[in-house]
Each structure stands twice: as structure tokens, then as C-alpha cells.
Design an enzyme around this catalytic site. Structure first.
Site, PDB file in Angstrom:
ATOM      1  CE1 TYR A  29      -3.718   2.488   0.688  1.00  0.00           C
ATOM      2  CE2 TYR A  29      -2.299   3.302   2.439  1.00  0.00           C
ATOM      3  CZ  TYR A  29      -3.409   3.447   1.636  1.00  0.00           C
ATOM      4  OH  TYR A  29      -4.196   4.551   1.758  1.00  0.00           O
ATOM      5  CB  ALA A  30       3.748   2.283   2.108  1.00  0.00           C
ATOM      6  CB  ALA A  31       5.309   0.213  -2.554  1.00  0.00           C
ATOM      7  CE  LYS A  33      -3.346   5.072  -1.871  1.00  0.00           C
ATOM      8  NZ  LYS A  33      -4.408   5.790  -2.586  1.00  0.00           N
ATOM      9  CB  THR A 115       2.083  15.581  -2.681  1.00  0.00           C
ATOM     10  OG1 THR A 115       2.172  15.020  -3.999  1.00  0.00           O
ATOM     11  CG2 THR A 115       1.205  14.675  -1.821  1.00  0.00           C
TER      12      THR A 115
END
Length: 125
Positions: A29-31, A33, A115
Site C-alpha cells: 500500500y505504501a509503495a 501510494k 502533494t
């Protein structure tokens, strides 16, 4: 890339995990994102000259129906998460939507490629 008219805005949603990493159980998930952040930067560099502006929003934990179901499953989870936020509360979905709306409005074209972190100071970069 799909054809977007000049003056268009693309707003990608990442997460604070894109910058601080995630738990070992959620590395993918972190990767993914982190890839959204890179995509935001790449699209901004490639298309801002054509009037297509690309932004990212990176929330921390957000109070959603899905989050509420997790709280129902684990009654201690909400307080454990709140303890991570110096701000002292979990962000509402409306607050995240407001940031997305702002970027989509075209009011900050020179912020293309940026961002925005919205995480209650749980991760500051």
C-alpha cells in the site's frame, strides 16, 4: 495520455505512508501510494506547459465508513490512532475533499506537482 483540455486539473490521492513508509503488513500500500506521488510529479512536469495541472493530496487516517467498521471491530483502534496525531483528532472526509476541491478549482496553478499533507502533524516533512 488521455486528452485533457487546457485548464484541467488532475488530483491524485496518496497517503502519508508514501513519505513515512507503512507497517510491514502494508508495504505494498505504501509503495503504491509513493508511485502516486511520483506520477503526480511526472505529469506536472510533462503537461503543465499545456495547461494541465497535476496535484496530490496525502492524508493520514481519515474518518470514513470503512474506518468506522474497523473501529467497531477493534474498540481500542480509534484512540490508538488519535494518539498518533498531535492535532488530537482524525481528519474528516470533508476536510480531504476540501483540499481536493481547492486544487481542482484552478486557483493554484503554480502549485502543480505538489502533494499536500493532511495528517494532523502525524508526519511532518
Amino acid at each position: 495520455m488521455a486528452q485533457f483540455p487546457a485548464g484541467s486539473s488532475i488530483v491524485n490521492v496518496a497517503t502519508r505512508a508514501a513519505f513515512r513508509g507503512g507497517s510491514p503488513e502494508h508495504w505494498s500500500y505504501a509503495a503504491s501510494k509513493s508511485a502516486m506521488v511520483s506520477l503526480t510529479n511526472t505529469l506536472a512536469r510533462a503537461y503543465s506547459g499545456s495547461g494541465i495541472y497535476t496535484y496530490g493530496v496525502a492524508p493520514g487516517f481519515v474518518l470514513t465508513d470503512m474506518a468506522q467498521s474497523e473501529f467497531d471491530h477493534d474498540p481500542t483502534l480509534r484512540q490508538r490512532l488519535i494518539n498518533e496525531f498531535p492535532y488530537g483528532e482524525i481528519a474528516s472526509a470533508e476536510e480531504i475533499a476540501n483540499a481536493i476541491f481547492f486544487f481542482a478549482s484552478g486557483l493554484a496553478t503554480h502549485a502543480t506537482g505538489q502533494t499536500l499533507d493532511i495528517n494532523g502533524a502525524s508526519y511532518v516533512r
